[in-house]
Scaffold this active site. Sequence first.
Site, mmCIF file in Angstrom:
data_model
loop_
_atom_site.group_PDB
_atom_site.id
_atom_site.type_symbol
_atom_site.label_atom_id
_atom_site.label_comp_id
_atom_site.label_asym_id
_atom_site.label_seq_id
_atom_site.Cartn_x
_atom_site.Cartn_y
_atom_site.Cartn_z
ATOM 1 N N ALA A 64 -11.772 3.037 0.096
ATOM 2 C CA ALA A 64 -12.824 3.996 0.930
ATOM 3 C C ALA A 64 -13.879 3.053 1.200
ATOM 4 C CB ALA A 64 -12.824 5.371 0.351
ATOM 5 N N ASP A 90 0.884 -1.316 -0.129
ATOM 6 C CA ASP A 90 0.272 0.368 -0.147
ATOM 7 C C ASP A 90 0.870 1.157 -0.525
ATOM 8 O OD1 ASP A 90 -2.378 1.443 -0.267
ATOM 9 O OD2 ASP A 90 -3.180 0.441 2.021
ATOM 10 N N CYS A 123 -8.432 -25.091 18.194
ATOM 11 C CA CYS A 123 -9.794 -25.210 18.895
ATOM 12 C C CYS A 123 -10.042 -26.231 19.524
ATOM 13 C CB CYS A 123 -10.961 -24.773 17.863
ATOM 14 S SG CYS A 123 -10.914 -22.438 18.097
#
Length: 490
Positions: free
Chosen positions: A195, A92, A283
Amino acid sequence: MTNFEVRQYDAAGRLGELTVPRAGVTVETPTILPVVNPHVQTVAPATLASEFGAEILITNSYILHGSEDLREPVLERGLHDLLGFDGAIMTDSGSFQLAEYGDIDVTTEEILEFQHEIGSDIGTPVDIPTPPDVDRERATEELATTQRRLEHAGTVDTGDMLVSAPVQGSTYPDLRERAAADAVTTGLDVFPLGAVVPLMNEYRYADLADVVAACKRGLGEVGPVHLFGAGHPMMFAMAAALGCDLFDSAAYALYARDDRYLTVQGTELLDELTYFPCHCPVCTDHTPAELDGMDADQREELLARHNLHVTYGEIRTVKQAIRAGNLMELVDSRARGHPAMLDGYRALLDHAEQLERTDPVSKDAFFYTSNESARRPEVHRHQDRLERLPVEGDEVLLTEGSSSARYDETWGVLPPFGPYPRELADTYPLTAEVPDRTDRAAYEAAANGVRRLVELHPDVSFTLVHDDWPATALDRVPDSVRLRDLHARD
């Protein structure tokens, strides 16, 4: 786009291959790009590859660019060596920081050159991430700035590094569509939809569906399409069905830091769990109480690993659904996990005509699983294609029962599709599995099909023999059609 190939569709969902030449790898899509913070690695990138099968990840070049500790090492060693990852790495540009803090001290050209210099495989220009619901004037002005920067990005020498073209436009569908079409003209390689994180944070999945659909109209069938910041597995199926190929998020780590436990249906707090509803190694080897009693760092890492197992597990589930042709059934199932997801599913179906353009004309089965199924692309396609089917004779029977010699021709009727020539009864989607207790939406959709057939053949006399259709469906049938109940005596 020469670096992206679609192998299979379901709705607008795509199984594809993204060739990343600088990394020398081909990434199967849809997939998730885990966000890796170069300063704090909750799960090491090498573990992302070895344990979870990560082929690609994303990190922030702007953080590296401004880091006193990492800037020189990454320039000297390269991004892959610094992170210890052999797959593809996307970077980014600092647009997130721009959105958060209002300003950054780097230009598009500078950050692209830096991304290229450190060995990024997919770089990102500095776009303007316009948030939802701003006034149209601001959205238009910022969109123009983003487009100028994308056009400039196309002139920067980045070698074989792919470059993304973020699509902005706030929550204005026409601006999103235009921005997407303009992004394609830049000749750049990957198309992130920007966005949208505020929409997801506020559970505005219906608005998200409309934004994605608008962007896809402008993009057409280029790709890949990257839904920036989308990392919760509950929405992967919906986003994939709309045509998104790449997802990214730091949620696996951020949630773990706050003792939050991901499921496909939502997010749970660790201290509110008595049992783990998951079969991943974390788990099955631990109970919630055991995790809760560990020191913070150990608990955070194990929760992050669980969150990654759920995330990658859902990506595989979505891929298999596209492969099997039952992605829409998966979307329907996931929509039942949260009311906001149901809103998103219903908004997705508002774009059924758009999804139908790439939806395969034949699959193994159509399962009618809810009243939303009456609005699926397959129903739209069947009724749209009635114009291609000839009607023979002046007197035509449309019936859910048997044929009659009293009429020139007999057509079948199947909710939710409506009328069809009997010789097509064994073809998809008319082989649909529909519950015996059919709901009102299916009958109303079938009535819409009857109305369309009548409109196409105004000179033909139609009789509809129905099996106790509700009044709301019969009201949609044209007045010219004679109505008879299937169980009524002649």
